[in-house]
Design an enzyme around this catalytic site. Structure first.
Site, PDB file in Angstrom:
ATOM      1  N   LYS A   1       1.634   7.973   0.221  1.00 22.82           N
ATOM      2  CA  LYS A   1       2.040   8.039   1.621  1.00 22.82           C
ATOM      3  C   LYS A   1       3.416   8.697   1.725  1.00 22.82           C
ATOM      4  CE  LYS A   1      -0.271   3.844   3.319  1.00 22.82           C
ATOM      5  NZ  LYS A   1      -1.155   4.505   4.290  1.00 22.82           N
TER       6      LYS A   1
ATOM      7  N   ASP B   1       0.836  -1.196   0.000  1.00 17.24           N
ATOM      8  CA  ASP B   1       0.000   0.000   0.000  1.00 17.24           C
ATOM      9  C   ASP B   1       0.875   1.251   0.000  1.00 17.24           C
ATOM     10  OD1 ASP B   1      -1.915   1.933   0.221  1.00 17.24           O
ATOM     11  OD2 ASP B   1      -2.475   1.465   2.300  1.00 17.24           O
TER      12      ASP B   1
ATOM     13  N   ARG C   1     -11.034  -0.371   2.111  1.00 18.18           N
ATOM     14  CA  ARG C   1     -12.499  -0.448   2.138  1.00 18.18           C
ATOM     15  C   ARG C   1     -13.085  -0.624   0.743  1.00 18.18           C
ATOM     16  NH1 ARG C   1     -12.675   5.318   4.941  1.00 18.18           N
ATOM     17  NH2 ARG C   1     -10.676   4.470   5.623  1.00 18.18           N
TER      18      ARG C   1
ATOM     19  N   GLU D   1      -7.942   2.579   0.357  1.00 21.55           N
ATOM     20  CA  GLU D   1      -8.163   1.560  -0.668  1.00 21.55           C
ATOM     21  C   GLU D   1      -8.722   0.267  -0.090  1.00 21.55           C
ATOM     22  OE1 GLU D   1      -5.415   1.944   0.894  1.00 21.55           O
ATOM     23  OE2 GLU D   1      -4.932  -0.131   1.404  1.00 21.55           O
TER      24      GLU D   1
ATOM     25  N   ASP E   1      -5.698   6.460  -0.867  1.00 17.08           N
ATOM     26  CA  ASP E   1      -5.077   5.705   0.221  1.00 17.08           C
ATOM     27  C   ASP E   1      -6.131   5.012   1.094  1.00 17.08           C
ATOM     28  OD1 ASP E   1      -3.069   4.659   1.724  1.00 17.08           O
ATOM     29  OD2 ASP E   1      -2.600   6.515   2.804  1.00 17.08           O
TER      30      ASP E   1
END
Ligand code: BES
Ligand code: MN
Ligand code: ZN
Length: 501
Positions: A282, A275, A356, A354, A352
Site C-alpha cells: 500500500k 494490512d 477474502r 488478503e 492486498d
C-alpha cells in the site's frame, strides 16, 4: 429503592475505568449530583413542573432566548437554591413529532461527553420527557456510555476527567432494569472492541487476540486456537498464504458459546492485525490506519462478550482467522496459486486482497459446525467506503430472510446496512484462466466482486457478508462515536442474535 448496575467499561487487561448506572426513585430536587440532565423537545417550556417552582420559572425564562430544544443543543446553568443538583444541563432532542430513539441516543452522547469534558463526575437523568415520548431512558444511557469513551491505554498523562456515575431518576420497573442491563452489556462490549481496534499493531498481534479471546472464557464459552502447523495440515492454503510474509505466528481462533443445543450461528470476523498490502504494498500515506483491519474480529469478540454477560440462550461459533499481511522474503507473490480448505484453487493477483483469502478458509472451516447460518464482518474493500462513505455498512448475501433480519437490526441500532447486488454476472470478473478463481476482479465493481468471491465459499448455507471498511473508523467525532475506532457491528449483531431467540 436503589438498584445498581455496575458497569465495567472494559474487563480487559490493564484497562480499568468504571461507569456506574443507578436507577433511583427519588425526586429531582432531593438528589445531590453535579448536574441534572433535562432533555427537552422544541415545544417543551412547560414540562418538568414538579421539580420546583423556581426551576419552572428558570425553564420558562431560558426558553425565551438562550435555549430552544433543537437536536444537539446544550446549555449548562447553575440551579436554583431550592434544589439539590448543583447545575442543570438542558439537552435538546428536536421537534416532538420527529423524536426518535436515535436522536435520544445522540443527545445522550452529546450531553454526557460535554459533562465529562467539564470535569463533572456524576449526573442524573430526569425521565419525564422521555417517558412522554415512549422512548426508554436506557437509550439515552446507551448514548452516554458510548459517547464518553476515550482510548486511555497509551497516554501517560493522568487524565482524571471521567464521568463515573449516571443516575436514572425513575421507578425501577423490571422492564427498565432489563433494558439498562442489556444496554450496559452491549455498550461496554462496544468500548471493549474499540480498545482492541485502537491498540496499535505492535501490541495487537494475532497472539494477543488469542490472549483476549482467552480472557472471555466462561461457563458456556470456550476457545480453541489452531496454529500454523495444524492449519497447514487442515489445508488452509488461502489463510496461510497471507501469513507467509510475517514473523508473527498466525492464529486461527475459534470461540464457542453454547447456551442452547440448536444449530449454531457462525460469526466470522476479518482479523488482519496489520494490512500493509504485502508485496502489493500500500502507499505510505494512511497506512498506519491499517491497524483497524481487525475490526471485524473485534466486533465478533465484542458480541461474544455481550452474549455471555447476558447469558443469552443461543448457540454461537466465532471464527477469527488472525494474521498480519506483510511483505517479506517468503511472502506470497502475485501469480501464486494456492489450495483452499474446501479444495478450490485461487490465483493470487494482488496480495492486498488478503481479507477474502482468510475468509475463504474460515467459511470453508465453518461448515463443519453444520451452521444454521453464517455472517462474516470485514473491513474488506476500499470500494465500500467509496460507495457508502461512513454512513452505512454494505451487505450482500444469499438468503433473503437473513438479509431482512439484519437490515431490521440495522435500523433499530442505527448501525445501518445497505444491500448491494450479487448478480451472477459478477462471477465472470473473478474467473481465473489457470485456477478456479482469482482473488481480485479489478477495480470496477470490486465491492460486489469481493462478496461474490466469498459466496463461492459459503455454498448452500444461508450467509451474509457485511463490509465495514467505511464505518469501522470515525474520521471525526460523532455524537456517540469519538474519532477513531467505532466498534461497529457489536450492537448490530447482538441485536440480530437477541431477535432470533
Ligand atoms: N483492508 C483493505 C480494505 C480497506 C481499505 C479497509 C481502506 C479500510 C480502508 C483490504 O484488504 C484491501 O486492501 N482491499 C483492496 C482490494 C483490492 C486490492 C482488490 C482495496 O479495496 O483496495
Ligand atoms: Mn489489503
Ligand atoms: Zn485488508
Amino acid at each position: 429503592m436503589k438498584l445498581i448496575v455496575a458497569i465495567s467499561r472494559t474487563n480487559w487487561i490493564q484497562l480499568k475505568s468504571y461507569m456506574n448506572v443507578v436507577i433511583k426513585n427519588i425526586r429531582e430536587r432531593h438528589h445531590r449530583c453535579d448536574a441534572l440532565i433535562l432533555p427537552f423537545c422544541q415545544e417543551d417550556p412547560g414540562v418538568y413542573k414538579s421539580i420546583s417552582p423556581s426551576t419552572s420559572s428558570l425553564i420558562r425564562k431560558i426558553f425565551r432566548r438562550e435555549f430552544s430544544g433543537k437536536l444537539h443543543e446544550l446549555l449548562l446553568v447553575p440551579s436554583p437554591e431550592d434544589v439539590k443538583p448543583e447545575r442543570i444541563l438542558f439537552v435538546g432532542i428536536g421537534k416532538r413529532n420527529e423524536a426518535s430513539p436515535e436522536k435520544v441516543r445522540q443527545a445522550g452522547g452529546k450531553a454526557a461527553s460535554y459533562a465529562q469534558n467539564l470535569g463533572l463526575r456524576n449526573i442524573a437523568l430526569s425521565t419525564e420527557v422521555l417517558s412522554s415520548l415512549k422512548i426508554s431512558p436506557a437509550i439515552f444511557i446507551e448514548g452516554a456510555l458510548l459517547g464518553t469513551y476515550k482510548f486511555r491505554k497509551y497516554s501517560t498523562e493522568n487524565d482524571k476527567k471521567a464521568l463515573s456515575h449516571i443516575t436514572i431518576l425513575s421507578k425501577a420497573s423490571s422492564g427498565l432494569l432489563d433494558e439498562v442491563r442489556y444496554v450496559e452489556a452491549v455498550s461496554s462490549s462496544v468500548l471493549f472492541a474499540r480498545d482492541l481496534i485502537n491498540t496499535p499493531a505492535n501490541d495487537m498481534t494475532p497472539s494477543h487476540l488469542v490472549r483476549v479471546s482467552h480472557s472471555l472464557r466462561g461457563k458456556n464459552l470456550s476457545v480453541r486456537v489452531i496454529g500454523k502447523r495444524d492449519a497447514s495440515k487442515l489445508g488452509m492454503g488461502a489463510y496461510l498464504s497471507v501469513a507467509k510474509g510475517s514473523e508473527e505466528p498466525p492464529k486461527f481462533i475459534i470461540l464457542h458459546y453454547k447456551g442452547t443445543r440448536k444449530k449454531p450461528l457462525v460469526l466470522i470476523g476479518k482479523s488482519i492485525t496489520f494490512d500493509s498490502g504485502g508485496l502489493s504494498l500500500k502507499p505510505a500515506e494512511g497506512m498506519e490506519k491499517m491497524k483497524y483491519d481487525m475490526a471485524g474480529g473485534a466486533a465478533v469478540l465484542g458480541v461474544f462478550r455481550a452474549v455471555s454477560q447476558l447469558k443469552l440462550p443461543v448457540h454461537l461459533v466465532g471464527i477469527l482467522p488472525a494474521t498480519e499481511n506483510l511483505p517479506g522474503g517468503s511472502a506470497t507473490k502475485p501469480g501464486d496459486i494456492i489450495h483452499t480448505i474446501g479444495g478450490k484453487t485461487i490465483e493470487i493477483l494482488n496480495t492486498d486482497a488478503e481479507g477474502r483469502m482468510t475468509l475463504a478458509d474460515a467459511l470453508g472451516y465453518a461448515k463443519r459446525f453444520s451452521p444454521c447460518a453464517m455472517i462474516d464482518i470485514a473491513t474488506l474493500t476500499g470500494a465500500c467506503a467509496i460507495a457508502l462513505g461512513q454512513v452505512a455498512i454494505a451487505m450482500m448475501g444469499n438468503d433473503r430472510e437473513l438479509l431482512d433480519t439484519i437490515r431490521k437490526a440495522g435500523n433499530t441500532t442505527y448501525e445501518r446496512v445497505w444491500e448491494m447486488p450479487l448478480f451472477d454476472e459478477y462471477r465472470e470478473y473473478i474467473k481465473s484462466d489457470i485456477a478456479d478463481l482469482k482473488n481480485t476482479g479489478g477495480r470496477a465493481g470490486s465491492l460486489a466482486t469481493s462478496a461474490y468471491f466469498l459466496k463461492e465459499f459459503a455454498g448452500e448455507i444461508p450467509w451474509v457478508h457485511l463490509d465495514i471498511a467505511g464505518t469501522a473508523w470515525a474520521e471525526k467525532d460523532k455524537p456517540y462515536v469519538p474519532k477513531g475506532a467505532a466498534g461497529i457491528g457489536v450492537r448490530l449483531l447482538t441485536n440480530v442474535i437477541r431477535e432470533s431467540i
